[in-house]
Design a protein around this motif. Structure first.
Motif, short mmCIF file in Angstrom:
data_model
loop_
_atom_site.label_atom_id
_atom_site.label_comp_id
_atom_site.label_asym_id
_atom_site.label_seq_id
_atom_site.Cartn_x
_atom_site.Cartn_y
_atom_site.Cartn_z
N GLN A 1 31.27 26.35 37.10
CA GLN A 1 31.49 25.87 38.46
C GLN A 1 31.37 27.00 39.48
O GLN A 1 31.02 26.76 40.64
CB GLN A 1 32.86 25.20 38.58
N ARG A 2 31.65 28.21 39.08
CA ARG A 2 31.63 29.36 39.99
C ARG A 2 30.26 30.02 40.12
O ARG A 2 30.12 30.98 40.87
CB ARG A 2 32.64 30.40 39.51
N GLN A 3 29.28 29.55 39.38
CA GLN A 3 27.94 30.16 39.46
C GLN A 3 27.46 30.19 40.90
O GLN A 3 27.51 29.17 41.60
CB GLN A 3 26.93 29.41 38.59
N GLY A 4 27.01 31.36 41.31
CA GLY A 4 26.51 31.53 42.67
C GLY A 4 27.58 31.83 43.69
O GLY A 4 27.27 32.07 44.86
N GLY B 1 34.78 33.30 31.37
CA GLY B 1 36.14 33.83 31.48
C GLY B 1 36.93 33.10 32.52
O GLY B 1 36.41 32.30 33.30
N PRO B 2 38.24 33.40 32.59
CA PRO B 2 39.12 32.69 33.52
C PRO B 2 38.97 33.13 34.97
O PRO B 2 39.37 32.42 35.88
CB PRO B 2 40.52 33.02 32.99
N SER B 3 38.39 34.30 35.22
CA SER B 3 38.33 34.80 36.60
C SER B 3 36.96 35.39 36.93
O SER B 3 36.87 36.41 37.61
CB SER B 3 39.42 35.84 36.82
N CYS B 4 35.91 34.77 36.43
CA CYS B 4 34.55 35.25 36.71
C CYS B 4 33.58 34.09 36.72
O CYS B 4 33.93 32.97 36.38
CB CYS B 4 34.15 36.31 35.69
N GLN B 5 32.34 34.36 37.11
CA GLN B 5 31.33 33.33 37.11
C GLN B 5 30.31 33.60 36.00
O GLN B 5 30.06 34.73 35.63
CB GLN B 5 30.59 33.30 38.46
N MET B 6 29.75 32.53 35.45
CA MET B 6 28.75 32.65 34.41
C MET B 6 27.47 33.22 35.03
O MET B 6 27.12 32.88 36.17
CB MET B 6 28.46 31.30 33.77
N GLU B 7 26.82 34.06 34.30
CA GLU B 7 25.57 34.66 34.77
C GLU B 7 24.55 33.55 35.05
O GLU B 7 24.44 32.58 34.31
CB GLU B 7 25.03 35.60 33.69
N ALA B 8 23.81 33.73 36.14
CA ALA B 8 22.80 32.74 36.51
C ALA B 8 21.68 32.70 35.48
O ALA B 8 21.41 33.69 34.81
CB ALA B 8 22.24 33.04 37.90
N ASP B 9 21.01 31.55 35.40
CA ASP B 9 19.92 31.40 34.44
C ASP B 9 18.73 32.24 34.77
O ASP B 9 18.33 32.75 35.63
CB ASP B 9 19.48 29.93 34.36
N LYS C 1 34.80 28.10 30.22
CA LYS C 1 33.38 27.80 30.39
C LYS C 1 33.18 26.88 31.60
O LYS C 1 32.28 27.09 32.41
CB LYS C 1 32.81 27.15 29.13
N THR C 2 34.03 25.88 31.72
CA THR C 2 33.93 24.95 32.84
C THR C 2 34.13 25.68 34.17
O THR C 2 33.35 25.52 35.11
CB THR C 2 34.97 23.82 32.71
N LEU C 3 35.17 26.52 34.23
CA LEU C 3 35.43 27.27 35.46
C LEU C 3 34.29 28.22 35.78
O LEU C 3 33.84 28.31 36.92
CB LEU C 3 36.74 28.06 35.33
N VAL D 1 30.36 38.52 37.96
CA VAL D 1 29.67 37.91 36.81
C VAL D 1 30.45 38.29 35.55
O VAL D 1 30.86 39.44 35.38
CB VAL D 1 28.21 38.40 36.73
N CYS D 2 30.66 37.32 34.67
CA CYS D 2 31.40 37.56 33.42
C CYS D 2 30.66 38.57 32.55
O CYS D 2 29.44 38.52 32.43
CB CYS D 2 31.57 36.26 32.65
N SER D 3 31.41 39.47 31.96
CA SER D 3 30.83 40.48 31.08
C SER D 3 31.79 40.74 29.92
O SER D 3 32.95 40.36 29.97
CB SER D 3 30.58 41.77 31.85
N PRO D 4 31.31 41.43 28.91
CA PRO D 4 32.19 41.71 27.76
C PRO D 4 33.23 42.79 28.07
O PRO D 4 34.10 43.05 27.26
CB PRO D 4 31.22 42.18 26.68
N MET D 5 33.16 43.40 29.24
CA MET D 5 34.10 44.48 29.58
C MET D 5 35.53 43.97 29.79
O MET D 5 36.47 44.69 29.58
CB MET D 5 33.64 45.21 30.84
N ASP D 6 35.67 42.73 30.23
CA ASP D 6 37.00 42.15 30.44
C ASP D 6 37.45 41.51 29.13
O ASP D 6 36.76 40.67 28.56
CB ASP D 6 36.96 41.11 31.56
N SER D 7 38.63 41.89 28.67
CA SER D 7 39.10 41.40 27.36
C SER D 7 39.41 39.91 27.36
O SER D 7 39.54 39.30 26.30
CB SER D 7 40.34 42.19 26.92
N ASN D 8 39.54 39.30 28.54
CA ASN D 8 39.81 37.86 28.60
C ASN D 8 38.55 37.02 28.50
O ASN D 8 38.63 35.80 28.39
CB ASN D 8 40.55 37.52 29.90
N ASN D 9 37.39 37.64 28.58
CA ASN D 9 36.13 36.90 28.55
C ASN D 9 35.71 36.63 27.11
O ASN D 9 36.03 37.38 26.19
CB ASN D 9 35.04 37.66 29.28
#
Length: 97
Positions: free
Chosen positions: A61-64, A89-97, A56-58, A70-78
């Motif tokens: 921090q990666r937003q934008g 997830g470990p290798s994506c950014q959280m969706e913008a507000d 969540k922290t990573l 963008v993190c999605s349910p398609m990646d099993s690590n998310n």
């Protein structure tokens, strides 16, 4: 004669006491693996929570940052962060507000 009877009775009582204590031992031994299993499950749950918090922290921090998808349910690590309702997830950014 009394000595023999008392000795035989004493031996019989000791033998019975040994059988009773031998029956108690498997229960004590069975309890130890269950306790260890519960400890392991607790440690795994704490580790999973730490991983989600770290992701969540990573992701936050990666937003934008266009270098990360963008993190999605398609990646099993998310994981779904229930506090925000967004995936992290470990290798994506959280969706913008």
């Amino acid at each position: 004669m009394r000595v023999i009877v008392l000795s035989a009775t004493g031996f019989l009582l000791l033998a019975i006491a040994g059988c009773v204590s031998a029956q108690d031992q498997p229960d004590q031994q069975a309890a130890a693996p269950q306790s260890q299993q519960q400890d392991q499950q607790t440690a795994n749950a704490e580790s999973a929570n730490t991983d989600v918090d770290h992701d969540k922290t990573l992701s936050t921090q990666r937003q934008g940052n266009d270098r990360y998808p963008v993190c999605s349910p398609m990646d099993s690590n998310n994981h779904l962060d229930v506090s925000t309702g967004k995936f992290v997830g470990p290798s994506c950014q959280m969706e913008a507000d």
